[in-house]
Write a protein that holds these residues in place. Structure first.
Motif, PDB file in Angstrom:
ATOM      1  N   GLU A 134    -105.731 -17.033 -31.289  1.00 28.38           N
ATOM      2  CA  GLU A 134    -105.377 -18.295 -32.036  1.00 28.38           C
ATOM      3  C   GLU A 134    -106.070 -19.764 -31.541  1.00 28.38           C
ATOM      4  OE1 GLU A 134    -101.201 -18.800 -33.059  1.00 28.38           O
ATOM      5  OE2 GLU A 134    -101.173 -21.212 -32.489  1.00 28.38           O
ATOM      6  N   GLN A 135    -106.094 -19.972 -30.161  1.00 32.75           N
ATOM      7  CA  GLN A 135    -106.529 -21.211 -29.548  1.00 32.75           C
ATOM      8  C   GLN A 135    -108.066 -21.358 -29.844  1.00 32.75           C
ATOM      9  OE1 GLN A 135    -104.349 -20.592 -25.784  1.00 32.75           O
ATOM     10  NE2 GLN A 135    -103.645 -22.820 -26.210  1.00 32.75           N
ATOM     11  N   ARG A 159    -108.670 -22.266 -33.335  1.00 29.66           N
ATOM     12  CA  ARG A 159    -108.199 -23.711 -33.459  1.00 29.66           C
ATOM     13  C   ARG A 159    -109.273 -24.605 -32.951  1.00 29.66           C
ATOM     14  NH1 ARG A 159    -102.418 -24.645 -31.179  1.00 29.66           N
ATOM     15  NH2 ARG A 159    -102.895 -26.822 -32.221  1.00 29.66           N
ATOM     16  N   GLU A 175     -98.068 -25.222 -34.899  1.00 28.43           N
ATOM     17  CA  GLU A 175     -98.729 -23.806 -34.205  1.00 28.43           C
ATOM     18  C   GLU A 175     -98.186 -23.219 -33.166  1.00 28.43           C
ATOM     19  OE1 GLU A 175    -100.907 -22.658 -36.293  1.00 28.43           O
ATOM     20  OE2 GLU A 175    -102.123 -23.993 -37.175  1.00 28.43           O
ATOM     21  N   SER A 216     -99.513 -21.486 -30.682  1.00 28.73           N
ATOM     22  CA  SER A 216    -100.099 -21.697 -29.335  1.00 28.73           C
ATOM     23  C   SER A 216     -99.864 -23.136 -29.100  1.00 28.73           C
ATOM     24  CB  SER A 216    -101.386 -21.320 -29.427  1.00 28.73           C
ATOM     25  OG  SER A 216    -102.236 -22.181 -30.487  1.00 28.73           O
ATOM     26  N   THR A 241    -106.915 -25.665 -41.222  1.00 30.58           N
ATOM     27  CA  THR A 241    -106.095 -26.232 -41.630  1.00 30.58           C
ATOM     28  C   THR A 241    -104.774 -25.664 -41.149  1.00 30.58           C
ATOM     29  OG1 THR A 241    -107.472 -26.434 -43.884  1.00 30.58           O
ATOM     30  CG2 THR A 241    -104.938 -26.901 -43.918  1.00 30.58           C
ATOM     31  N   LYS A 242    -104.618 -24.256 -40.818  1.00 36.05           N
ATOM     32  CA  LYS A 242    -103.546 -23.620 -40.479  1.00 36.05           C
ATOM     33  C   LYS A 242    -104.084 -22.404 -39.964  1.00 36.05           C
ATOM     34  CE  LYS A 242     -99.097 -23.454 -39.459  1.00 36.05           C
ATOM     35  NZ  LYS A 242     -99.398 -22.503 -38.536  1.00 36.05           N
ATOM     36  N   ILE A 243    -103.173 -21.904 -39.075  1.00 35.63           N
ATOM     37  CA  ILE A 243    -103.404 -20.352 -38.243  1.00 35.63           C
ATOM     38  C   ILE A 243    -102.369 -19.624 -38.984  1.00 35.63           C
ATOM     39  CG2 ILE A 243    -103.086 -18.955 -36.421  1.00 35.63           C
ATOM     40  CD1 ILE A 243    -105.697 -20.456 -36.328  1.00 35.63           C
ATOM     41  N   ASN A 244    -102.533 -18.524 -39.481  1.00 37.21           N
ATOM     42  CA  ASN A 244    -101.588 -17.523 -39.885  1.00 37.21           C
ATOM     43  C   ASN A 244    -101.338 -16.396 -38.831  1.00 37.21           C
ATOM     44  OD1 ASN A 244    -101.941 -17.742 -43.576  1.00 37.21           O
ATOM     45  ND2 ASN A 244    -101.281 -19.282 -42.166  1.00 37.21           N
ATOM     46  N   LEU A 245    -100.265 -16.041 -38.483  1.00 35.17           N
ATOM     47  CA  LEU A 245     -99.863 -14.774 -37.536  1.00 35.17           C
ATOM     48  C   LEU A 245     -99.166 -13.840 -38.189  1.00 35.17           C
ATOM     49  CD1 LEU A 245     -98.934 -16.648 -34.244  1.00 35.17           C
ATOM     50  CD2 LEU A 245    -101.083 -15.857 -35.110  1.00 35.17           C
ATOM     51  N   ALA A 246     -99.181 -12.586 -38.367  1.00 33.88           N
ATOM     52  CA  ALA A 246     -98.332 -11.936 -38.832  1.00 33.88           C
ATOM     53  C   ALA A 246     -98.492 -10.343 -38.347  1.00 33.88           C
ATOM     54  CB  ALA A 246     -98.707 -11.496 -40.348  1.00 33.88           C
ATOM     55  N   ALA A 247     -97.295  -9.589 -38.080  1.00 28.64           N
ATOM     56  CA  ALA A 247     -97.433  -8.178 -37.852  1.00 28.64           C
ATOM     57  C   ALA A 247     -96.798  -7.548 -38.941  1.00 28.64           C
ATOM     58  CB  ALA A 247     -96.678  -8.112 -36.335  1.00 28.64           C
ATOM     59  N   CYS A 294    -102.296 -15.312 -28.892  1.00 32.29           N
ATOM     60  CA  CYS A 294    -102.490 -16.969 -28.567  1.00 32.29           C
ATOM     61  C   CYS A 294    -103.876 -17.307 -28.346  1.00 32.29           C
ATOM     62  CB  CYS A 294    -101.465 -17.530 -27.464  1.00 32.29           C
ATOM     63  SG  CYS A 294     -99.859 -17.787 -28.411  1.00 32.29           S
ATOM     64  N   TRP A 351    -101.623  -7.317 -34.869  1.00 32.70           N
ATOM     65  CA  TRP A 351    -101.343  -8.791 -35.267  1.00 32.70           C
ATOM     66  C   TRP A 351    -102.640  -9.422 -35.948  1.00 32.70           C
ATOM     67  CZ3 TRP A 351     -96.953 -11.708 -35.058  1.00 32.70           C
ATOM     68  CH2 TRP A 351     -95.903 -11.198 -34.097  1.00 32.70           C
ATOM     69  N   MET A 371     -98.743 -11.125 -26.908  1.00 31.80           N
ATOM     70  CA  MET A 371     -98.716 -12.606 -27.561  1.00 31.80           C
ATOM     71  C   MET A 371     -99.627 -13.605 -26.790  1.00 31.80           C
ATOM     72  SD  MET A 371     -96.833 -11.972 -30.321  1.00 31.80           S
ATOM     73  CE  MET A 371     -97.058 -13.650 -30.717  1.00 31.80           C
ATOM     74  N   ASN A 373     -98.318 -22.434 -43.978  1.00 27.84           N
ATOM     75  CA  ASN A 373     -99.325 -23.014 -44.802  1.00 27.84           C
ATOM     76  C   ASN A 373     -98.582 -24.312 -45.812  1.00 27.84           C
ATOM     77  OD1 ASN A 373    -101.133 -21.264 -43.981  1.00 27.84           O
ATOM     78  ND2 ASN A 373    -100.726 -19.953 -45.628  1.00 27.84           N
ATOM     79  N   ARG A 407    -106.970 -20.323 -41.567  1.00 30.21           N
ATOM     80  CA  ARG A 407    -107.011 -20.426 -43.114  1.00 30.21           C
ATOM     81  C   ARG A 407    -107.253 -22.159 -43.285  1.00 30.21           C
ATOM     82  NH1 ARG A 407    -103.430 -18.087 -45.986  1.00 30.21           N
ATOM     83  NH2 ARG A 407    -104.699 -19.017 -47.833  1.00 30.21           N
ATOM     84  N   LEU A 432     -93.053  -9.229 -39.043  1.00 31.37           N
ATOM     85  CA  LEU A 432     -93.161 -10.760 -38.652  1.00 31.37           C
ATOM     86  C   LEU A 432     -94.219 -11.324 -39.229  1.00 31.37           C
ATOM     87  CD1 LEU A 432     -92.840  -9.515 -35.027  1.00 31.37           C
ATOM     88  CD2 LEU A 432     -90.835 -10.071 -36.680  1.00 31.37           C
ATOM     89  N   ALA A 433     -93.721 -12.676 -39.278  1.00 35.82           N
ATOM     90  CA  ALA A 433     -95.125 -13.853 -39.738  1.00 35.82           C
ATOM     91  C   ALA A 433     -94.689 -14.978 -39.383  1.00 35.82           C
ATOM     92  CB  ALA A 433     -95.365 -13.437 -41.299  1.00 35.82           C
ATOM     93  N   ALA A 434     -95.808 -15.936 -38.744  1.00 35.51           N
ATOM     94  CA  ALA A 434     -95.769 -17.164 -39.058  1.00 35.51           C
ATOM     95  C   ALA A 434     -96.764 -17.907 -39.528  1.00 35.51           C
ATOM     96  CB  ALA A 434     -95.766 -17.770 -37.239  1.00 35.51           C
ATOM     97  N   LEU A 435     -96.770 -18.431 -40.769  1.00 38.82           N
ATOM     98  CA  LEU A 435     -97.695 -18.830 -41.765  1.00 38.82           C
ATOM     99  C   LEU A 435     -97.671 -20.208 -41.661  1.00 38.82           C
ATOM    100  CD1 LEU A 435     -97.161 -16.023 -44.354  1.00 38.82           C
ATOM    101  CD2 LEU A 435     -98.743 -15.931 -42.482  1.00 38.82           C
TER     102      LEU A 435
END
Lengths: 142, 142
Positions: A67-68, A71, B47, B49, A77-83, A64, A93, A60, B86, A98, B81-84
């Protein structure tokens, strides 16, 4: 741990951005979503919770870090995370920047298109990614 | 931190399974996917992070606890798993038990259906979830 039949054991899976012992970061080639990165765990493990606590934290931290950088460099506009791993059950991951203009926003990239691809915006974004790749590699080398 | 216009600040967002100070676990009501849980961060943060290191660890420990209970109790084909965020940019992790028989497998739940909903299988799965909820609450209370 190596499983030859597994796409992520057999190949890098994208443009290599950073290689550590336990994970790598690749930039994927997903049409319409240039800022699409993946943190791929080296060992063939299907589920995140199969990692021990130290490896979860390491994984993670890498997610991160990507992701950072996204950003900071791209102001998405948004970060999307998914496994997910339904097709390739080898822990990876997705870390996706987005944008409100992208073809699917606010739907997931796996959902229904909301508008045509904005080719000029995609090209302009893609042109910035060599620099983003370098920043990710620096962040993970620190 | 409370934002009244935010759906996850204004309401629980599903059936409450466990409430901690910094997060809650809810069971969502997503047609066709009964074993669909969410770890919702209490503070209005977009987010992952943006959390500090301790909070990231706390959040992922909760995600992993839900994942592990789902694996143990339901033996899913795969965990997703997902953190979206949007649509609702308030940190929440989707933790979804996926099955080879489900309507979308191996596509993401946000993707295209692959087959009709197997109503009997969905009902049989849903009937086990009170017990799963209890196991999640026990795991997070430990």
């Amino acid at each position: 741990m190596n499983e030859p039949a597994c796409a992520l054991c057999a190949a890098t899976g994208g443009a290599l951005v950073f290689q550590a012992e336990k994970f790598r970061v690749i930039r994927a080639q997903e049409a319409g979503f240039p800022a699409f990165y993946r943190v791929v765990w080296t060992a063939h493990v299907a589920e995140f919770s199969s990692l021990d606590l130290n490896d979860r934290a390491l994984c993670m931290a890498a997610v991160c870090a990507v992701e950072q950088v996204l950003r900071e460099q791209l102001q998405p506009t948004k970060i999307n995370l998914a496994a997910l791993g339904n097709v390739v059950p080898h822990l990876h991951w997705h870390v996706i920047a987005r944008f409100g203009w992208d073809s699917h926003f606010p739907a997931p990239v796996w959902g229904s298109p909301q508008r045509p691809v904005d080719g000029a915006a995609v090209v302009a974004l893609a042109a910035r990614l060599d620099e983003v790749d370098d920043a990710i590699a620096r962040a993970l080398s620190a």
